[in-house]
Design a protein around this motif. Structure first.
Motif, short mmCIF file in Angstrom:
data_model
loop_
_atom_site.label_atom_id
_atom_site.label_comp_id
_atom_site.label_asym_id
_atom_site.label_seq_id
_atom_site.Cartn_x
_atom_site.Cartn_y
_atom_site.Cartn_z
N UNK A 11 10.55 -15.08 1.00
CA UNK A 11 9.91 -15.88 2.03
C UNK A 11 11.00 -16.56 2.85
N UNK A 12 10.92 -16.37 4.16
CA UNK A 12 11.90 -16.98 5.05
C UNK A 12 11.46 -18.40 5.42
N UNK A 13 12.39 -19.15 5.97
CA UNK A 13 12.10 -20.52 6.39
C UNK A 13 10.94 -20.53 7.38
N UNK A 14 10.16 -21.60 7.36
CA UNK A 14 8.99 -21.72 8.24
C UNK A 14 9.36 -21.58 9.72
N UNK A 15 10.53 -22.07 10.10
CA UNK A 15 10.95 -22.04 11.50
C UNK A 15 11.82 -20.83 11.84
N UNK A 16 11.90 -19.85 10.94
CA UNK A 16 12.73 -18.66 11.18
C UNK A 16 12.18 -17.85 12.34
N UNK A 17 13.07 -17.44 13.21
CA UNK A 17 12.70 -16.59 14.35
C UNK A 17 12.63 -15.14 13.87
N UNK A 18 12.00 -14.26 14.66
CA UNK A 18 11.99 -12.84 14.29
C UNK A 18 13.41 -12.29 14.08
N UNK A 19 14.36 -12.75 14.87
CA UNK A 19 15.75 -12.30 14.73
C UNK A 19 16.34 -12.77 13.39
N UNK A 20 16.01 -13.98 12.98
CA UNK A 20 16.51 -14.50 11.71
C UNK A 20 15.87 -13.78 10.52
N UNK A 21 14.59 -13.45 10.66
CA UNK A 21 13.92 -12.68 9.60
C UNK A 21 14.57 -11.31 9.48
N UNK A 22 14.86 -10.69 10.62
CA UNK A 22 15.54 -9.38 10.60
C UNK A 22 16.93 -9.51 9.98
N UNK A 23 17.62 -10.61 10.28
CA UNK A 23 18.94 -10.84 9.69
C UNK A 23 18.84 -10.96 8.17
N UNK A 24 17.79 -11.63 7.68
CA UNK A 24 17.58 -11.75 6.24
C UNK A 24 17.33 -10.37 5.62
N UNK A 25 16.53 -9.54 6.30
CA UNK A 25 16.27 -8.19 5.80
C UNK A 25 17.55 -7.36 5.81
N UNK A 26 18.32 -7.47 6.89
CA UNK A 26 19.59 -6.75 6.97
C UNK A 26 20.53 -7.18 5.84
N UNK A 27 20.55 -8.48 5.56
CA UNK A 27 21.39 -9.01 4.48
C UNK A 27 20.93 -8.46 3.13
N UNK A 28 19.63 -8.38 2.93
CA UNK A 28 19.10 -7.83 1.67
C UNK A 28 19.57 -6.40 1.48
N UNK A 29 19.52 -5.62 2.55
CA UNK A 29 19.95 -4.22 2.48
C UNK A 29 21.46 -4.15 2.18
N UNK A 30 22.24 -5.02 2.82
CA UNK A 30 23.69 -5.05 2.56
C UNK A 30 24.00 -5.39 1.11
N UNK A 31 23.12 -6.16 0.48
CA UNK A 31 23.31 -6.54 -0.92
C UNK A 31 22.78 -5.48 -1.89
N UNK A 32 22.33 -4.35 -1.34
CA UNK A 32 21.86 -3.25 -2.19
C UNK A 32 20.36 -3.15 -2.33
N UNK A 33 19.62 -4.00 -1.60
CA UNK A 33 18.17 -4.00 -1.69
C UNK A 33 17.53 -2.94 -0.81
N UNK A 34 16.30 -2.64 -1.11
CA UNK A 34 15.50 -1.71 -0.30
C UNK A 34 14.24 -2.45 0.13
N UNK A 42 2.64 -14.16 6.93
CA UNK A 42 3.68 -15.10 6.53
C UNK A 42 5.03 -14.50 6.89
N UNK A 43 6.03 -15.32 6.89
CA UNK A 43 7.38 -14.84 7.18
C UNK A 43 8.01 -14.39 5.88
N UNK A 44 7.52 -13.24 5.38
CA UNK A 44 7.94 -12.75 4.07
C UNK A 44 8.00 -11.23 4.05
N UNK A 45 8.75 -10.74 3.08
CA UNK A 45 8.84 -9.29 2.88
C UNK A 45 9.16 -9.01 1.42
N UNK A 46 8.88 -7.78 1.01
CA UNK A 46 9.19 -7.33 -0.34
C UNK A 46 10.53 -6.61 -0.30
N UNK A 47 11.32 -6.82 -1.32
CA UNK A 47 12.59 -6.10 -1.44
C UNK A 47 12.80 -5.72 -2.90
#
Length: 75
Positions: A11-34, A42-47
């Motif tokens: 779950x991303x911060x309540x005030x996270x922008x779409x760009x920040x959510x994408x950055x969080x997803x990109x970071x998850x992928x860089x850490x080995x996540x899918x 909600x501002x959330x995703x499964x990894x």
């Protein structure tokens, strides 16, 4: 848990922008996540992270909460 790792709901911060959510997803992928399911209400995703990789991701600046994905019942 799958053969490749554990599934988490991020779950991303309540005030996270779409760009920040994408950055969080990109970071998850860089850490080995899918990335799996992306939630629209909600501002959330499964990894799915390989074993022990989630600890490095928990410090992501746009992430509010990470919890293990599991079955929830109301009874």
């Amino acid at each position: 848990m799958s053969e490749t790792g554990k599934s988490y709901i991020v779950t991303c911060n309540d005030d996270a922008t779409p760009e920040q959510i994408q950055a969080a997803k990109d970071n998850a992928v860089k850490q080995g996540g899918k990335i799996g399911h992306e939630y629209k209400l909600t501002k959330a995703f499964q990894v799915i992270f390989p074993k022990d990789s989630v600890q490095a991701f928990e410090k992501s600046e746009h992430v509010k909460d990470i919890e293990e994905d599991k079955v929830v019942s109301i009874q």
